[in-house]
Design a protein around this motif. Sequence first.
Motif, short mmCIF file in Angstrom:
data_model
loop_
_atom_site.label_atom_id
_atom_site.label_comp_id
_atom_site.label_asym_id
_atom_site.label_seq_id
_atom_site.Cartn_x
_atom_site.Cartn_y
_atom_site.Cartn_z
N VAL A 822 0.85 -1.20 0.00
CA VAL A 822 0.00 0.00 0.00
C VAL A 822 0.88 1.25 0.00
O VAL A 822 0.63 2.21 -0.74
CB VAL A 822 -0.95 -0.02 1.21
N ARG A 823 1.94 1.24 0.83
CA ARG A 823 2.84 2.39 0.87
C ARG A 823 3.58 2.56 -0.45
O ARG A 823 3.91 3.68 -0.84
CB ARG A 823 3.86 2.23 2.00
N LEU A 824 3.84 1.45 -1.13
CA LEU A 824 4.54 1.52 -2.40
C LEU A 824 3.64 2.08 -3.50
O LEU A 824 4.01 3.00 -4.23
CB LEU A 824 5.06 0.13 -2.78
N VAL A 825 2.44 1.54 -3.61
CA VAL A 825 1.52 1.97 -4.67
C VAL A 825 1.09 3.42 -4.44
O VAL A 825 0.81 4.15 -5.39
CB VAL A 825 0.31 1.02 -4.73
N GLU A 826 1.06 3.84 -3.18
CA GLU A 826 0.65 5.21 -2.87
C GLU A 826 1.50 6.23 -3.62
O GLU A 826 1.01 7.31 -3.98
CB GLU A 826 0.77 5.43 -1.36
N GLN A 827 2.75 5.88 -3.91
CA GLN A 827 3.64 6.82 -4.57
C GLN A 827 3.35 6.98 -6.05
O GLN A 827 3.91 7.86 -6.71
CB GLN A 827 5.09 6.37 -4.36
N MET A 828 2.48 6.12 -6.60
CA MET A 828 2.08 6.23 -8.00
C MET A 828 0.69 6.83 -8.16
O MET A 828 0.25 7.09 -9.27
CB MET A 828 2.11 4.84 -8.66
N ILE A 829 -0.03 7.03 -7.06
CA ILE A 829 -1.39 7.56 -7.12
C ILE A 829 -1.34 9.08 -6.96
O ILE A 829 -0.69 9.58 -6.05
CB ILE A 829 -2.27 6.95 -6.00
N PRO A 830 -1.99 9.84 -7.84
CA PRO A 830 -2.00 11.30 -7.66
C PRO A 830 -2.61 11.70 -6.33
O PRO A 830 -3.51 11.03 -5.80
CB PRO A 830 -2.85 11.79 -8.84
N VAL A 831 -2.14 12.81 -5.79
CA VAL A 831 -2.60 13.24 -4.47
C VAL A 831 -4.06 13.66 -4.49
O VAL A 831 -4.72 13.69 -3.45
CB VAL A 831 -1.72 14.39 -3.95
N THR A 832 -4.59 14.00 -5.67
CA THR A 832 -5.99 14.42 -5.74
C THR A 832 -6.95 13.24 -5.85
O THR A 832 -8.16 13.44 -5.90
CB THR A 832 -6.19 15.33 -6.96
N THR A 833 -6.42 12.03 -5.90
CA THR A 833 -7.27 10.84 -6.04
C THR A 833 -7.72 10.35 -4.68
O THR A 833 -6.92 10.27 -3.74
CB THR A 833 -6.50 9.73 -6.78
N ILE A 834 -8.98 10.02 -4.59
CA ILE A 834 -9.51 9.39 -3.38
C ILE A 834 -9.57 7.89 -3.64
O ILE A 834 -10.30 7.44 -4.53
CB ILE A 834 -10.90 9.94 -3.03
#
Length: 1022
Positions: A822-834
């Motif tokens: 989860v911490r890894l994939v978080e770095q590929m998700i835009p900050v504006t995404t819920i």
Amino acid sequence: MAIKKYICPPTPASGAGSFSDDLVGFQLVQGGGLTQGNFNFIESVTEKSNRTFNTGTFSEPINLEGLGISDVSQSKTIFENNFKVYPNFDLSQVTNFTLYGSLTKRLSASVQNIISFFPAAIESTFIGVNYDTGSTASNIVYNVASNITTFDLNIGRLRNQFDIDFSDNSTRNLELREVQVSPLRNLSVEYSKYALYYNDGIYDVAFVKSTPSLVTGTLTISVYGNPFAGETMVYQSFYIRPNDYEVSKVFNEDFDEVEKFLLNRTSTPMYTCVFQVPKDADDGTYYTYTQKITWPLNGSWNLDILTASFTRYLETLNELADSLDSYKTDIISRFLTTGAFKEFDTIGQKAEKTLQIYGRSFDETKKFIDALAYMNSVNYNVGNDIPSQLLKNLAQTLGWSTNMSPITNDDFLGSVFGEKNHDKSQFSGVGVATTPDELNYQYFRNLILNSAFLFKSKGTRKSVEILMRLIGAPDALVEFNEHVYLADQVINLKQFNTQFASISGGTYVIQSPALDPNDVYTFQGIQYTGFTSDITIKDVNIGRSEFPMDDYGYPMAPEDSESYFFQLGSGWFEQTPSHRGPEKVNITNSTFNGTNPNFQTYLKPYTYGQDYLDRFRRFPFMDLGYSLTQTIDNNKSWVDTEVGLRSNLDGGYNAKYYVEDDRLVLNVKNVDLFLNPGQGLAYDVWSMSRTYNYPIPNEGLFYVAPDECNPIPVTSMKMSHNQFATSFPNVPYPSRGGVDWTQIDPKPKRQTFFEFAQSFWKNMINVRNRQYVSNNGTTGYPTLESIYWRYLLSEEAIGRQNDNFTYQTMIEYVNGLGDYWVRLVEQMIPVTTIWNTGVKYENSIFHRQKYAWRRQSGCQLIPIPCRPCSTTSNLYPIDCPIQSAECSVYPWDKNPNVQSFSAVLGVLVNDYLTANNKTTNDCNLNGLSTQWFVDLRLNNGVLVKKSFFNGVGYTVPSLSSPSNTQWYNALVSSLDELTNYGYDYYLTDSNTVVIYNSICAESNQGLTFTINVGINLNLCCN
């Protein structure tokens, strides 16, 4: 002479001694600060933010015993070794470590060191050293209470070529040896580091009773466990050697690069090294050829150091070394110094030996110099690249957050050297088990090597999918969906303008019913109170731009503000300082009156953007709004004219939903990413059905493939395996027109997994009776459960082993992955995404729960006190008349003279011209314009009339008339609207469509259903 004193540093000014230093008392004290004698604070406001963050569970206390370390000195050594940075050398080329010195001498020293420190074993074999046969262990006794097995070994029959000492004087004997050997050879002292390897089982040694002799007598050994299963004497060969942890430790600490080159444990066969050997050609040139040489084994584990095979190995090794020394290695003695050193050398070759010592020293320096050239290189395979200990630092330099690791290991030493007892690697094709540290290093290697692509594709589906594959999450378990919201209809502008006009003046009037105490009356002796209207007036400060609607009544994003924005409500799988919901006042614990108010807040639970969407559902100060339906849309890229049934199942961009107008689609940024164990079951069923046509054959649920004994099987035949056939004998393939009109035809070969999972189970549940079966727990649908049963019996039914996907195996797998991903994939998700993530536990589609439904008659609710003890079904065999009609999909199926839509247009134009006494010469056919639509009628009443094509011209290809595909899609879209009138349909393979009533018919009378091709034309004629 006056003396002036200086103070360093100078004392800051305090105002003391000035004319007004005590004007209001001693307001300022020396050094600053307010005194409490002149000022009094009587009011204060206390603010407190209550936060509850999950810190997880705390670990057990860490000590040397828990880390597997026996003393402090050992811990210091391990600490030093672990924090030293070692280059990753390429062990495939021996010349990387021996170039200036003599390879022959280097290999000779390496062989001697290997013999001295190899983790040797004692073997007890059925055929002894003198080729006599006998038992391998005797007097075997197993103690159940202590779980220890004790047995005797005949010393005269043991194979102990490395002279492992188990005598009473073992420690002194090793000290007196001329050549230093490994401390592991002292079995009498180091027995706790040994294990028994017998019958694919591994058992730690508990105790060894030392013996007075190493040649004769009996050696008594105790091990943990029961390896011999109650036998008192065995004849099967086994060996006792250091456990895998100690073996890895020897190879890492006691052997250098050349020794690891000779004992290559990753090769096949094991201990095979490869030389690039130069050789003279016939024309006087050199060429290089590859030669492999394997150190032979003597028994199951030990290296051969006694037989003729070992002698041949040394001879071959010496020949290869001499050949390299004469051409490539031994540079100092052969090339960089004068020949006079050798010509006038002593009989003992002192000068030659001195030069070789210099060469050996240069080689040690050169390998580190070479390693500096590869400090910025990263390879998938370890060798000639950055030190593994620095991979994490390099990943952090590239921008990755490295506060995560895919490896969790409680044993510190085990993470460095591997587990104690793993005789075989957990990966096929690899002879040596990989340590947790090596797995961790490989994880960062893969991450770094793919960083360029990942950062370029950040914020896309592809980057997330690649990371999920990188961590080892199979596609069967990954549930990755993006969402859109569909608005039900356009807002009535007249109603909106009327209600907006009532609040545009700045006030909003709320009328609510209230009891009127002045209006009391009595009726039949009972007193009643009348109602009146209670009016509340609120101030309104809202403009037109703050309503989520455009000028045509379609949904539109309103203006953002500090209190209203899309991310309002947020969403995450946990509350952290970086991921948290909005603050809200805690009314219960706050105090707002008095001289000392106490103002407390807490974090609201996540709503995943629903706070933002609530304004779309209900407009502020109005009773208008959109009814929003969340649906999956993994494509998110459509042309605005792509309306109707949106379907995109290619390339993983899965979407399938119906929309009338693109403006009714709200493209939100909500993403779900779960590991779903229940989905894995459906995925394997779909995969097997596509590959092996089982357990859901494409021809039908109970299809039986023809064979020699039964060349013409029927679908009603029993299954080949007795267990399934006994439970479901002679069950035909369900189809429309049966007793309950259930159709089961998922056809997995024609569908992607997304389409299969979304649709196949829907036509296996009859919405009329919702039959269910009891399974001593919850209740489920029999057809769905039978498919999963067939899946489990695949090996018996068709001779194919399934992947053994069960809830237990899937849950164990996802738990083993942990939550670092989860911490890894978080770095590929835009900050504006819920986005919502984690592990999703749910029943698979084969085990959807079913409960006893209450029967309703009108407005009366009839309670059911207990669950019926029999399967629920229709109250009577036929209690709901079912009517149906079958129509052709294309108009020319009934008229052989018409075979295309261009022909349909020709027939219509000719009929029009004939009816008006015109010919084609009287009209401008090139200026013909047509509007095509689908016309569905029931008993001559129009149900659906939908335009789908605008034509230009008379015979212009693809412009004058629609294609078959355009008509088909428009027809399916129109048929979908029949559900609003209580009808449903299904398409057949013979290009027909069957329309039937999905609710009870009003009467037993027949119905007339027609499908018409409607055409409006505009033609200019003379």
